[in-house]
Design a protein around this motif. Structure first.
Motif, mmCIF file in Angstrom:
data_model
loop_
_atom_site.group_PDB
_atom_site.id
_atom_site.type_symbol
_atom_site.label_atom_id
_atom_site.label_comp_id
_atom_site.label_asym_id
_atom_site.label_seq_id
_atom_site.Cartn_x
_atom_site.Cartn_y
_atom_site.Cartn_z
ATOM 1 N N GLU A 1 0.733 -1.122 0.029
ATOM 2 C CA GLU A 1 -0.017 0.168 0.074
ATOM 3 C C GLU A 1 0.855 1.145 0.141
ATOM 4 O OE1 GLU A 1 -3.057 2.429 0.376
ATOM 5 O OE2 GLU A 1 -3.581 0.603 0.983
ATOM 6 N N GLU B 1 -5.162 6.023 -2.359
ATOM 7 C CA GLU B 1 -5.056 5.822 -0.841
ATOM 8 C C GLU B 1 -3.649 6.040 -0.474
ATOM 9 O OE1 GLU B 1 -7.484 2.369 0.835
ATOM 10 O OE2 GLU B 1 -7.558 1.730 -1.401
ATOM 11 N N ARG C 1 -5.283 -0.974 -5.882
ATOM 12 C CA ARG C 1 -4.121 -0.307 -5.072
ATOM 13 C C ARG C 1 -2.876 -0.679 -5.128
ATOM 14 N NH1 ARG C 1 -6.163 -1.422 0.140
ATOM 15 N NH2 ARG C 1 -4.649 -3.130 0.282
ATOM 16 N N TRP D 1 0.580 1.472 -7.507
ATOM 17 C CA TRP D 1 1.678 1.604 -6.446
ATOM 18 C C TRP D 1 2.592 2.260 -6.846
ATOM 19 C CZ3 TRP D 1 2.773 1.685 -1.246
ATOM 20 C CH2 TRP D 1 4.428 2.001 -0.960
ATOM 21 N N ARG E 1 -14.266 1.067 -0.193
ATOM 22 C CA ARG E 1 -13.230 -0.215 -0.519
ATOM 23 C C ARG E 1 -14.389 -1.372 -0.773
ATOM 24 N NH1 ARG E 1 -9.936 1.194 3.856
ATOM 25 N NH2 ARG E 1 -8.008 2.897 3.286
#
Length: 356
Positions: free
Chosen positions: A103, A112, A149, A153, A312
């Motif tokens: 994440e 996020e 996600r 990245w 989510r």
């Protein structure tokens, strides 16, 4: 390889201002189980360095990065997150969801991502950069929100590397820099919230866009505070913002709701995560109390962590309705959104340099 002072200052400032508890967990897991405080002092290609306090006094703790050596700024954030997760696993405590493996950690921006991104330029088109990561054998399919996600990245980390946003995060940017950023937000959200009406009108997507999420009115409050009653005559989009808004409108005109969600997710989840850090830094630097940073005030939304979990869950439900090709198309649109965010920062930096 040594990182320059600006990078080290940005990383340690972010950790010491906003993630002291994470540093304390790292200290407890990697050398000082009775630590009562931990301050990040620096970093290099091989490791991070902390000053740790326990009952016997102060100590220096050097912890090697899981992926050492590292050579680029975006890698730092990933390694700190990996250390945090490893510390949680070692101590038997649950990791915060926003620090789940793979994440992003600051924005900010976005997705996020905290902006503590910070925030290189990418082309404006999709990035042909890999399909969703496969689940580990026996784990079952990954939730779509996690696939999105993880697949974006590297784009998020690059977005956070733009120097313009880095200066805002470090509290060394001028007030005019912040005003210029707010102005670009207005053009982005004008297009995004027009497009988001399509989501609000569809029961399958409506939960992603409650009324309390809408930001255009708060941007108007902030711009009037920052520029005065004639603020509309004072602001102009940089080229990347104009292209960004045009892309959002293009997706909406197509009626492609997963594509609208791709832009929605990238912007709003950043506002709810790293954007909160930006608000604190800017408020402290420029003395704002409400007007000026109202854009980042989501009090009417309630518990932000709970909303992000609901969001989510909504992404997961949407993913279940999409075929593999459509999932990948949506992921590429998320990456396109990150590219536009980066391009906006780069244009703002160029605008600033031209005015100097």
């Amino acid at each position: 390889m040594n990182f320059d002072a600006a990078v080290i200052s940005a990383v340690t400032g972010h950790m010491n201002d906003d993630h002291r508890d994470d540093s304390l967990l790292i200290a407890k897991a990697f050398g000082y189980p009775e630590a009562t405080a931990s301050t990040m002092l620096g970093l290099d290609a091989q490791a991070g360095l902390w000053r740790v306090t326990d009952a016997s006094g102060e100590h220096e703790l050097r912890v090697e990065w899981p992926g050492a050596p590292i050579t680029e700024r975006p890698q730092v954030r990933r390694q700190v997150v990996e250390l945090y997760n490893a510390a949680c696993e070692k101590l038997g405590v649950p990791a915060r969801d926003e620090h789940a493996p793979a994440e992003q950690a600051a924005h900010g921006g976005h997705g996020e991502h905290g902006h503590g991104n910070p925030h290189g330029a990418h082309p404006h088109g999709p990035h042909p950069h890999g399909a969703p990561a496969a689940p580990a054998e026996g784990d079952g399919p990954k939730p779509f929100s996690r696939v999105v996600r993880e697949s974006s990245w590297s784009d998020h980390s690059s977005s956070e590397g733009a120097n313009f946003m880095e200066d805002i995060m470090r509290g060394v940017a001028s007030k005019q820099d912040y005003i210029d950023l707010v102005a670009q937000h207005y053009f982005m959200y004008e297009a995004l919230e027009e497009a988001s009406q399509l989501l609000a009108a569809d029961p399958a997507y409506a939960d992603l866009h409650p009324a309390a999420l809408v930001r255009l009115g708060t941007l108007e409050v902030d711009l009037e505070h920052l520029l005065g009653a004639n603020w509309r005559e004072e602001i102009r989009p940089v080229p990347a913002s104009a292209e960004y808004a045009a892309r959002i409108r293009e997706v909406a005109a197509e009626g492609w709701l997963p594509g609208v969600v791709a832009h929605h997710y990238t912007r709003y989840l950043g506002d709810l995560s790293g954007g909160q850090i930006i608000a604190k830094r800017v408020a402290r630097q420029h003395g704002f109390e409400s007007a000026g940073i109202e854009f980042y005030n989501f009090a009417s939304l309630g518990d932000l962590k709970a909303f992000k979990e609901t969001y989510r869950d909504g992404l997961d439900r949407i993913g279940e309705t999409l075929g593999e090709d459509e999932q990948q198309r949506m992921i590429e649109e998320v990456r396109t959104a990150y590219s536009f965010n980066t391009a906006v920062f780069v244009d703002l930096a160029a605008q600033k340099a031209a005015a100097a």
